[in-house]
Design a protein around this motif. Sequence first.
Motif, mmCIF file in Angstrom:
data_model
loop_
_atom_site.group_PDB
_atom_site.id
_atom_site.type_symbol
_atom_site.label_atom_id
_atom_site.label_comp_id
_atom_site.label_asym_id
_atom_site.label_seq_id
_atom_site.Cartn_x
_atom_site.Cartn_y
_atom_site.Cartn_z
ATOM 1 N N MET A 227 -5.242 -4.807 6.441
ATOM 2 C CA MET A 227 -5.311 -3.504 6.208
ATOM 3 C C MET A 227 -5.930 -2.237 7.453
ATOM 4 S SD MET A 227 -7.188 -4.198 2.984
ATOM 5 C CE MET A 227 -8.097 -5.634 3.014
ATOM 6 N N ASP A 255 -0.651 1.598 -0.585
ATOM 7 C CA ASP A 255 -1.274 0.868 -1.558
ATOM 8 C C ASP A 255 -0.588 -0.540 -1.903
ATOM 9 O OD1 ASP A 255 -2.043 2.808 -2.143
ATOM 10 O OD2 ASP A 255 -0.497 3.762 -3.274
ATOM 11 N N THR A 257 -0.289 -2.727 0.954
ATOM 12 C CA THR A 257 -0.526 -3.625 1.953
ATOM 13 C C THR A 257 -2.449 -3.754 0.859
ATOM 14 O OG1 THR A 257 -0.416 -2.087 4.145
ATOM 15 C CG2 THR A 257 -2.123 -3.263 4.017
ATOM 16 N N PHE A 258 -2.756 -3.063 0.365
ATOM 17 C CA PHE A 258 -3.989 -3.073 -0.040
ATOM 18 C C PHE A 258 -3.618 -4.015 -1.860
ATOM 19 C CE2 PHE A 258 -5.854 0.868 1.224
ATOM 20 C CZ PHE A 258 -6.524 0.710 2.330
ATOM 21 N N GLU A 259 -2.228 -3.895 -2.731
ATOM 22 C CA GLU A 259 -2.646 -4.674 -3.297
ATOM 23 C C GLU A 259 -2.010 -5.739 -3.062
ATOM 24 O OE1 GLU A 259 0.628 -2.687 -5.537
ATOM 25 O OE2 GLU A 259 -0.466 -1.246 -6.283
ATOM 26 N N TYR A 261 -3.334 -7.283 -0.313
ATOM 27 C CA TYR A 261 -4.932 -8.144 -0.192
ATOM 28 C C TYR A 261 -5.696 -8.330 -1.448
ATOM 29 C CZ TYR A 261 -9.783 -8.306 0.865
ATOM 30 O OH TYR A 261 -10.855 -8.842 1.134
ATOM 31 N N ALA A 262 -5.687 -7.201 -2.246
ATOM 32 C CA ALA A 262 -6.210 -7.177 -3.923
ATOM 33 C C ALA A 262 -5.397 -8.267 -5.035
ATOM 34 C CB ALA A 262 -5.731 -6.039 -5.136
#
Length: 620
Positions: A227, A255, A257-259, A261-262
């Motif tokens: 991220m 998105d 990358t963040f997804e 992680y999420a």
Amino acid sequence: MTTKDDSRQSKAGTTCDTDVVSGECSPAEGAVGRGAFALLGRLMAPYRPLAVAALVTLLLDTIGTLYVPTELSALLNSAIGAQGMGPLWDHALRMLVAAVVGSGSCVASYFLAARLAADVGRDLRVSVYRKSLELSASDFERFGTGSMITRTMGDANVVQQTIVMCFVMILPVPVIAVTSVVLAWGIDPAMGQVLVAIAVAMTVVSLVAIRRSAPIFLHLQEFVDRMNVRLRETITGVRVIRAFGRERRERRHLDETFEAYAENAVRVNLIFSVADCTTFFLMNVVEVLFVWLGADRVGVHAMQIGSISALVQFAIILLFFMMMAQFAMLQVPRALACLTRATELLELEPSIKDSVREAPTPPAEELLANERESPVAEFDHVDFRFDDASEDTLHDLSFAVRRGEICAIIGNTGSGKSTIAKMLLRFHDVTGGELRVAGRDVRDRSLADLRSRMAYVPQRAWLFSGTIASNLRMAAPDATDDELWHALDTAQASFVRELPQGLEARVTQGGTNFSGGQRQRLAIARALARKADLYVFDDSFSALDYKTDAALRHALSSELGASARLIIAQRVSTIRDADQILVLKDGRQVGLGAHDQLVETCPTYQAIVESQQRGGDLRG
Ligand SMILES: Nc1ncnc2c1ncn2[C@@H]1O[C@H](COP(=O)(O)OP(=O)(O)OP(=O)(O)O)[C@@H](O)[C@H]1O
């Protein structure tokens, strides 16, 4: 030929090759090395007294926590047994003392653990940061900037938090488990067995939760790296993204990358919520069991009714601490992975460091004479290859830069001009031949000595946040304001005189509040503020118009007449007056001499001159 971008591909062992979308990581990554424990030991060593004090207060806290229900049960039993007010006051007083000691110790243990963790975290951050300053450019590129930032900040935070958690959530559990089972057994062995059974069930739940979520936790830090990299790239390149209308595509990448992680964080939280629900369920089960079975035991006079409350309290305290420990345990592998990453970095031998070779030091007079007679810098059949390249970038270069002379380098893009400048400052070391500065191999000089002899203007004029004065004083900390103004005037940076705050004018990070040409002039002024034997200008005149370029060269000649100058340039007009011009083609030296000579003898130089003549570029 290897490209700069190729080299930036990370090849550090722990940098994640995670597929950002799927979130899959190969098992070897994030593995915990033995070095993690050794590093933790080294970091904790100076704070042993603090650690012992935290442990002692923790123990007092635990004793106080378990003593309160013990006294409460005794108080209830006295009340039911109608033993009068005396024993009641007695028990109440003991409960009060236990509560005060327990709470006081609890506050103290949290404070001491937090202090210890903050000290260890700070030391880790400082060590990693200091190490990163020692690394050469190629060492640094092995890890990547995003990962270096996470290693310095994020990883140290994880270690710091985990130390606090270990102290306040994990370490008390064995003491609480043993003491509460012993106390419960003392009240009634059957109840003690129930508590043991519940503790075992809880341990199984915890182990399953830890086993399932630990691998995910282990890799969360690598997602943070990802991220970081993506965010940095998007923020720094926002203008390019906007100019080409790629906002939507970049947003989609971000998105993803963040997804990733999420998604992993949600998976971990799901496991946690199941484990937490099971724990609360077990708490209720144990309460029901104690009341139900306890009633029977009271009925057969095996125990007193007040003891039921103590048993319930013991079970709740034990399960509550086990639940917290289960959460904290999940952080442990993550913290160990962070420590492993830090160890890798801390143990990395910088590829460039002082006195790599043991050279006998000649007597002082001989040294001085040698320095005076030798060229300021001399390339002697130098080859150079980047670590990750399959072929040499520079081949068999031999030329010298002498005091009072201008040596210029010209050549096609990617021919290795900047690499030569960087080798002079030992950002890279030769892989063949020898590079001598003032008569001695650069590897036999200390980096401080070597770099103090030079003033460097990099190709990308980088300025630091602060003021113009603070940027110029990076090169010459003791320079007076007059000297700084003189350097600015020589560098043709007259625009500074028009700024209301003059030398104190604000500079933002990277110097982005100045134009490209202004930044170049400030970077030149910074180099001129220092007295040096050799001034290296890496394509430093390209953003200047012809008139300023000529004025600057004129000013430099009268100002730096006694020093050596190495000028890397694209325009023939900038270097035609040089004493010596090195012509490079794909890393090879294809010409060396003055302009007039090269025009006659060097086809590559002739081609450059012709193309610039056609473009009307040979003014000045
Ligand atoms: N860190 C690196 N790792 C691997 N290869 C690199 C690295 N830095 C540069 N290179 C490669 O080395 C070669 C020479 O690069 P260099 O920057 O010295 O060229 P240059 O002549 O200064 O180019 P330009 O005129 O475009 O600035 C190029 O092919 C480049 O891709």
